[in-house]
Write an enzyme that holds these catalytic residues in place. Structure first.
Site, PDB file in Angstrom:
ATOM      1  N   GLY A  12       3.843   5.200   7.334  1.00  0.00           N
ATOM      2  CA  GLY A  12       2.674   4.246   7.152  1.00  0.00           C
ATOM      3  C   GLY A  12       1.304   4.755   7.792  1.00  0.00           C
ATOM      4  N   ASP A  13       0.443   3.900   7.630  1.00  0.00           N
ATOM      5  CA  ASP A  13      -1.093   4.120   8.197  1.00  0.00           C
ATOM      6  C   ASP A  13      -1.341   5.553   7.646  1.00  0.00           C
ATOM      7  OD1 ASP A  13      -0.747   1.607   9.407  1.00  0.00           O
ATOM      8  OD2 ASP A  13       0.462   2.810  10.824  1.00  0.00           O
ATOM      9  N   GLY A  15      -3.848   6.208   5.834  1.00  0.00           N
ATOM     10  CA  GLY A  15      -4.984   6.096   5.413  1.00  0.00           C
ATOM     11  C   GLY A  15      -5.142   5.887   3.595  1.00  0.00           C
ATOM     12  N   LYS A  16      -4.217   5.134   3.417  1.00  0.00           N
ATOM     13  CA  LYS A  16      -3.893   4.818   1.840  1.00  0.00           C
ATOM     14  C   LYS A  16      -5.232   3.757   1.213  1.00  0.00           C
ATOM     15  CE  LYS A  16       0.033   2.851   2.494  1.00  0.00           C
ATOM     16  NZ  LYS A  16       0.426   3.418   3.889  1.00  0.00           N
ATOM     17  N   LYS A  18      -8.336   3.958   2.188  1.00  0.00           N
ATOM     18  CA  LYS A  18      -9.303   4.710   1.699  1.00  0.00           C
ATOM     19  C   LYS A  18      -9.449   5.330   0.554  1.00  0.00           C
ATOM     20  CE  LYS A  18     -12.043   8.402   1.775  1.00  0.00           C
ATOM     21  NZ  LYS A  18     -12.379   9.425   2.649  1.00  0.00           N
ATOM     22  N   ASN A  38       2.109  -7.814   6.960  1.00  0.00           N
ATOM     23  CA  ASN A  38       2.404  -6.576   7.880  1.00  0.00           C
ATOM     24  C   ASN A  38       1.391  -5.442   7.613  1.00  0.00           C
ATOM     25  OD1 ASN A  38       3.524  -6.019   5.319  1.00  0.00           O
ATOM     26  ND2 ASN A  38       5.584  -5.210   6.529  1.00  0.00           N
ATOM     27  N   ALA A  39       1.043  -5.181   6.154  1.00  0.00           N
ATOM     28  CA  ALA A  39       0.190  -4.078   5.933  1.00  0.00           C
ATOM     29  C   ALA A  39      -1.267  -4.423   6.511  1.00  0.00           C
ATOM     30  CB  ALA A  39       0.089  -3.732   4.548  1.00  0.00           C
ATOM     31  N   GLY A  40      -2.004  -3.278   6.719  1.00  0.00           N
ATOM     32  CA  GLY A  40      -3.649  -3.401   7.038  1.00  0.00           C
ATOM     33  C   GLY A  40      -4.207  -2.399   6.531  1.00  0.00           C
ATOM     34  N   HIS A  41      -4.914  -2.513   5.350  1.00  0.00           N
ATOM     35  CA  HIS A  41      -5.832  -1.506   4.643  1.00  0.00           C
ATOM     36  C   HIS A  41      -7.366  -1.754   5.134  1.00  0.00           C
ATOM     37  CE1 HIS A  41      -2.324  -0.936   1.480  1.00  0.00           C
ATOM     38  NE2 HIS A  41      -2.137  -0.405   2.837  1.00  0.00           N
ATOM     39  N   GLN A 223       2.612   0.304   3.609  1.00  0.00           N
ATOM     40  CA  GLN A 223       3.615   1.027   4.582  1.00  0.00           C
ATOM     41  C   GLN A 223       3.871   2.448   3.907  1.00  0.00           C
ATOM     42  OE1 GLN A 223       4.928  -2.514   3.714  1.00  0.00           O
ATOM     43  NE2 GLN A 223       3.457  -3.097   4.961  1.00  0.00           N
ATOM     44  N   THR A 298      -3.222  -3.921  11.828  1.00  0.00           N
ATOM     45  CA  THR A 298      -2.730  -5.407  11.943  1.00  0.00           C
ATOM     46  C   THR A 298      -2.487  -5.708  13.232  1.00  0.00           C
ATOM     47  OG1 THR A 298      -1.714  -4.722   9.638  1.00  0.00           O
ATOM     48  CG2 THR A 298      -1.073  -6.527  11.068  1.00  0.00           C
ATOM     49  N   THR A 299      -2.044  -4.878  14.104  1.00  0.00           N
ATOM     50  CA  THR A 299      -1.459  -5.725  15.440  1.00  0.00           C
ATOM     51  C   THR A 299      -2.361  -4.702  16.587  1.00  0.00           C
ATOM     52  OG1 THR A 299       0.231  -3.567  15.675  1.00  0.00           O
ATOM     53  CG2 THR A 299       0.786  -5.752  14.696  1.00  0.00           C
ATOM     54  N   GLY A 413     -12.922  11.663   6.981  1.00  0.00           N
ATOM     55  CA  GLY A 413     -13.607  10.368   7.543  1.00  0.00           C
ATOM     56  C   GLY A 413     -13.246   9.249   6.519  1.00  0.00           C
TER      57      GLY A 413
HETATM   58  P1  IMP Z   1       8.227  -5.265   9.748  1.00  0.00           P
HETATM   59  O1  IMP Z   1       7.477  -4.818   8.559  1.00  0.00           O
HETATM   60  O2  IMP Z   1       6.732  -6.358  10.489  1.00  0.00           O
HETATM   61  O3  IMP Z   1       9.259  -5.978   9.877  1.00  0.00           O
HETATM   62  O4  IMP Z   1       8.137  -4.123  10.896  1.00  0.00           O
HETATM   63  C1  IMP Z   1       9.105  -2.979  10.534  1.00  0.00           C
HETATM   64  C2  IMP Z   1       8.616  -1.742  10.981  1.00  0.00           C
HETATM   65  O5  IMP Z   1       7.635  -1.443   9.994  1.00  0.00           O
HETATM   66  C3  IMP Z   1       7.982  -1.365  12.565  1.00  0.00           C
HETATM   67  O6  IMP Z   1       8.110  -0.349  12.968  1.00  0.00           O
HETATM   68  C4  IMP Z   1       6.296  -1.737  12.020  1.00  0.00           C
HETATM   69  O7  IMP Z   1       5.399  -1.007  12.832  1.00  0.00           O
HETATM   70  C5  IMP Z   1       6.167  -0.972  10.395  1.00  0.00           C
HETATM   71  N1  IMP Z   1       5.358  -1.394   9.874  1.00  0.00           N
HETATM   72  C6  IMP Z   1       5.233  -2.381   9.005  1.00  0.00           C
HETATM   73  N2  IMP Z   1       4.072  -2.443   8.344  1.00  0.00           N
HETATM   74  C7  IMP Z   1       3.307  -1.453   8.575  1.00  0.00           C
HETATM   75  C8  IMP Z   1       2.063  -0.756   8.364  1.00  0.00           C
HETATM   76  O8  IMP Z   1       1.435  -1.264   7.307  1.00  0.00           O
HETATM   77  N3  IMP Z   1       1.743   0.607   8.861  1.00  0.00           N
HETATM   78  C9  IMP Z   1       2.542   0.987   9.597  1.00  0.00           C
HETATM   79  N4  IMP Z   1       3.847   0.458  10.028  1.00  0.00           N
HETATM   80  C10 IMP Z   1       4.191  -0.703   9.531  1.00  0.00           C
END
Ligand code: IMP
Length: 422
Positions: A12-13, A15-16, A18, A38-41, A223, A298-299, A413
């Site tokens: 995950g993360d 850089g999708k 972009k 849970n995703a953050g683009h 992810q 996201t977090t 970048g």
């Molecule tokens: P959940 O998807 O919140 O249940 O998290 C499960 C695992 O996936 C954890 O290790 C999170 O940090 C990871 N995770 C969930 N969404 C992302 C994302 O968008 N980017 C990176 N890691 C993610």
């Protein structure tokens, strides 16, 4: 462009956001097919930063249609907040956003259970985003979930929610957590349901008609491959299919309508949350964090970082059928004298060139590295492949070859312009 599936080839993360934004230029429709907020683009347009969690980033381009597919789990209150945020930034969602009526809902008890289960796991916690994703997909599989189609039907929603809150309050009480108020959740979700109703439709039929008229569709993954519920480092994974197959089940578009798979990977490796990461390296993490990079969208959590792992990306090519590779964050390595890339794992006397399924074995894997000379030149202003330092080109070619697919994009970048087509 034809129908393209874009997946993350690491944890995950990658850089999708972009790369999706860049590829969206050639697409008519952009579809999200799995995961939730849970995703953050993150996408930059000029000086403005946009962080999208559920809405495909295609929304930032005029004349593109965005679809939140059936495979996504939706927190409706959060989605309304995201829509309002876009409206405030001058981005319209009218007539260009469709939400699947069969997408499942994330409810407050899912978030609460996510949190409680993590507390109970103690040091074995997954490190989830606490957005309720696992419990929401759990309810979907257990056939106890509520869907968008229920949310927009006032009577049905009230009846179903009442039963679900009653049952989940018993579970929450057993955890020692506070029970939820039906009235409060109901009022909040109904309000969100009314706001979202105009967007809710049968997206499977919509996408089928679109493929018949030869519209070009981009399926944006969230992810990454090793967070996939089937192919990832279980149990340290998310709860959806983040690999390319998820684009079909999560949208209702058949496999034989898909034309290519693009895998996005960083020029190094990162991971948030717990679980094995064979090439993890504290010096790389310190360097990247000092540059202000590698904090979660996201977090806000600092990401764990390490060298590029071609055992992982080769595995990702295999399970996703990756045709083309986009390598991002090349500029993150600009200052290094020597760059390493993992080419195999050693466990005891054995050498592995695939990701073992047993995470206890994966945790014991020692990376075998190849070394590459650093280019020690800033690359963030480079716009053409030929203008990249020769050592950077060699590194990119090597990691693409090790990953088993063709390099087509290198990113230096976050801006659209910082994209090199190979
Ligand atoms: P959940 O998807 O919140 O249940 O998290 C499960 C695992 O996936 C954890 O290790 C999170 O940090 C990871 N995770 C969930 N969404 C992302 C994302 O968008 N980017 C990176 N890691 C993610």
């Amino acid at each position: 462009m034809a129908n393209t599936i874009l997946v993350g080839a690491q944890w995950g993360d990658e850089g999708k956001g972009k790369i999706i934004d860049v590829l969206t230029e050639q697409a008519d429709i952009v579809v999200r097919t799995q995961g939730g907020n849970n995703a953050g683009h993150t996408v930059y347009l000029g000086e403005t930063k946009y962080v999208l969690h559920l809405i495909p980033s295609g929304i930032l381009r005029p004349k593109k249609t965005c679809v939140i597919g059936n495979g996504v789990v939706i927190d409706p209150v959060n989605l309304v907040g995201e829509i309002d945020g876009l409206l405030k930034q001058g981005i319209s969602v009218n007539g260009n956003l469709f939400i699947s009526e069969t997408a499942h809902l994330v409810l407050p008890y899912h978030r609460e259970l996510d949190e409680q289960r993590e507390i109970l796991k103690g040091k074995n916690k997954i490190g989830t985003t606490k957005r309720g994703i696992g419990p929401a997909y759990g309810d979907k599989a257990a056939r106890t979930g509520l869907r968008m189609i229920d949310l927009i039907n006032a009577d049905r929603f009230e009846a179903l929610l009442r039963i679900r809150i009653k049952e989940n309050n018993e579970v929450l009480k057993a955890f020692g957590a506070k029970p939820l108020s039906f009235a409060k959740v109901h009022a909040e979700y109904r309000k969100a349901g009314d706001r979202l109703k105009p967007f809710v439709t049968n997206t499977v039929v919509y996408l089928h008609k679109a493929t018949r008229r030869k519209a070009e569709i981009l399926f944006e993954g969230a992810q990454g491959t090793f967070l996939d519920i089937d192919h990832g480092t279980y149990p340290f994974v998310t709860s959806s299919n983040t690999t390319s197959g998820g684009a079909c089940t999560g949208s209702g578009v058949a496999p034989n309508r898909m034309n290519r798979v693009v895998g996005v990977m960083k020029a190094y490796t990162t991971r948030v949350g717990e679980g094995p990461l064979p090439t993890e390296n504290q010096e790389i993490a310190d360097m990247l964090h000092k540059m202000g990079r590698e904090f979660g969208a996201t977090t806000g959590r600092a990401r764990r970082c390490g060298w590029f792992d071609s055992v992982a990306t080769r595995h990702a090519s295999m399970v996703n059928g990756i045709d083309e590779i986009a390598v991002t964050n090349l500029d993150g390595l600009d200052t290094l004298d020597t760059i390493k890339a993992c080419i195999g794992y050693r466990v005891g006397s054995e050498r592995l060139d695939y990701i073992p399924n047993d995470i206890e074995v994966l945790a014991k894997c020692e990376p075998i590295y190849a070394e590459f000379p650093g280019w020690k030149t800033p690359t963030h202003e480079v716009r053409e492949w030929k203008k990249l330092p020769a050592k950077a080109r060699s590194y990119l070619k090597a990691i693409a070859e090790l990953s088993g697919a063709k390099l087509t994009i290198a990113s230096v970048g976050p801006a659209r312009a910082q994209t090199i087509f190979v």
